[in-house]
Design a protein around this motif. Structure first.
Motif, mmCIF file in Angstrom:
data_model
loop_
_atom_site.group_PDB
_atom_site.id
_atom_site.type_symbol
_atom_site.label_atom_id
_atom_site.label_comp_id
_atom_site.label_asym_id
_atom_site.label_seq_id
_atom_site.Cartn_x
_atom_site.Cartn_y
_atom_site.Cartn_z
ATOM 1 N N ARG A 44 -0.275 113.598 61.513
ATOM 2 C CA ARG A 44 -1.452 112.726 61.361
ATOM 3 C C ARG A 44 -1.227 111.700 60.256
ATOM 4 N NH1 ARG A 44 -6.897 113.387 62.709
ATOM 5 N NH2 ARG A 44 -8.288 112.027 61.516
ATOM 6 N N SER A 48 -1.040 107.554 60.753
ATOM 7 C CA SER A 48 -2.148 106.760 60.203
ATOM 8 C C SER A 48 -1.652 105.524 59.454
ATOM 9 C CB SER A 48 -2.983 107.621 59.261
ATOM 10 O OG SER A 48 -2.261 107.908 58.069
ATOM 11 N N VAL A 76 -5.007 103.441 58.314
ATOM 12 C CA VAL A 76 -6.210 103.533 59.140
ATOM 13 C C VAL A 76 -7.189 104.471 58.445
ATOM 14 C CG1 VAL A 76 -7.120 104.087 61.423
ATOM 15 C CG2 VAL A 76 -4.788 103.201 61.193
ATOM 16 N N PRO A 131 -4.637 108.033 64.327
ATOM 17 C CA PRO A 131 -5.408 108.930 63.460
ATOM 18 C C PRO A 131 -5.797 108.212 62.178
ATOM 19 C CG PRO A 131 -3.334 109.946 64.149
ATOM 20 C CD PRO A 131 -3.259 108.502 64.524
ATOM 21 N N TRP A 132 -6.840 108.692 61.537
ATOM 22 C CA TRP A 132 -7.275 108.057 60.308
ATOM 23 C C TRP A 132 -7.328 109.089 59.187
ATOM 24 C CZ3 TRP A 132 -12.082 109.926 58.603
ATOM 25 C CH2 TRP A 132 -12.838 110.606 59.572
#
Length: 342
Positions: A44, A48, A76, A131-132
């Motif tokens: 993730r 990001s 993100v 993904p953030w």
């Protein structure tokens, strides 16, 4: 389209697992089965972080110092493609493109630029998904912590770094942070890079390469802007593109500090300083009838005179002559072409 080999993501994620193992060992964390419920997800985190490319018109103010073709990174920070970066990478850009971890490129639009923090916000378009990361709080890290610094784009990488200092930072371009984050060892692709803690939260955004990560020691490193500076202004930036408070008075000078005095190194074209007759080689020794102890103190006294538009009474040494120079200050943002396509 720039294409990054697909195996890069799992390789970086695997490298992060190794780095996290080192990090947890350094910090003396509990075993995994007893760890905090919120854990770093390497895949993730890697996905990001995006690469950013920006094209800036050559007649823009910032093109003279930052160039017209700029590269950097961004992170993100929500599910709608909102990306946080360092503002100078995209400031005055007429074209912005972000590159996801899988190598696909997407157009992006400028959402906001904040000259006080230095942050820039973008929104990726045309089906971009990634993904953030959640933002860390101001007290999420302390000096001595081991963190991860990640860059995107062609320079995609992940590096274990140590937070060696949290302290004030004064920049020569009329910029001041009450607290900045300084890390070691230095990373080369620093602008817009993500600084991530052991829970996988975003701690800071990369801004500079510095020669003294620890004050008074010749230890090179990077300066990161803490993301805790974003939360109080995020709603304003999303709604209006800038913070909704009176703008600080801006002069338009590049300064160099020597023994508590400030020498004017550059004067921005068409700036208040140029209109007032300030020129390179002038020494500023007073502001508003007050002396100051250095760059940070000068800024605080300058900004304490009132909002943008206030007349700033400077005392300037030219040779052996002390000269009063009143400067009618301005809002820095009004001198930037933040919508250069219009």
């Amino acid at each position: 389209m720039r294409v990054i080999s697909a195996p890069v993501v799992p390789r970086l994620a695997a490298a992060i697992l190794v780095l996290v193992g080192i990090q947890l060992g350094v910090l003396g964390a509990r075993p995994a089965q007893a760890a905090d419920p919120e854990q770093l997800d390497p895949d993730r985190v890697v996905r990001s972080v995006v690469g950013i490319s920006a094209v800036v018109p050559p007649d823009s103010q910032s093109a003279r110092t930052l160039g017209t073709d700029r590269e950097g990174s961004g992170v993100v920070i929500d599910g709608s493609g909102l990306i946080l970066t360092i503002g100078y990478t995209v400031m005055e850009a007429s074209q912005i493109e972000v590159t996801a971890a899988d190598g696909r490129s997407y157009p992006a639009s400028m959402v906001a630029y904040d000259p006080v923090s230095g942050f820039g916000l973008l929104r990726a378009e045309m089906g971009f998904t990634a993904p953030w990361l959640r933002l860390a709080t101001a007290d999420a890290v302390k000096e001595g912590d081991t963190l991860l610094a990640l860059s995107g784009g062609d320079n995609r990488s992940a590096t274990a770094v140590k937070l060696v200092s949290k302290r004030e930072f004064a920049g020569y371009w009329e910029y001041l942070l009450d607290e900045a984050l300084f890390t070691f060892p230095p990373i080369r692709a620093f602008n817009g890079a993500a600084l991530v803690n052991r829970e996988g939260r975003l701690v800071g955004i990369g801004s500079l390469l510095v020669m003294e990560a620890v004050e008074g020691r010749g230890l090179p490193g990077n300066m990161f802007v803490p993301v805790s500076a974003l939360e109080p202004i995020l709603a304003d930036l999303l709604a209006y593109g800038r913070r909704q408070e009176p703008a600080r008075p801006w002069l338009g000078v590049t300064l160099r500090e020597e023994l508590g005095r400030l020498m004017v190194e550059k004067v921005s074209p068409r700036s208040p300083a140029e209109s007032a007759g300030l020129r390179p080689g002038d020494w500023i020794v007073g502001v508003g009838g007050q002396r100051f102890s250095g760059l940070a103190d000068f800024y605080r006294k300058l900004w304490g005179l009132g909002p943008a538009g206030v007349v700033v009474p400077l005392e300037v040494m030219r040779g052996a002559t002390l000269t009063p120079v009143p400067v009618t200050s301005a809002d820095r943002v009004r001198f930037l072409r933040l919508n250069p396509t219009l």
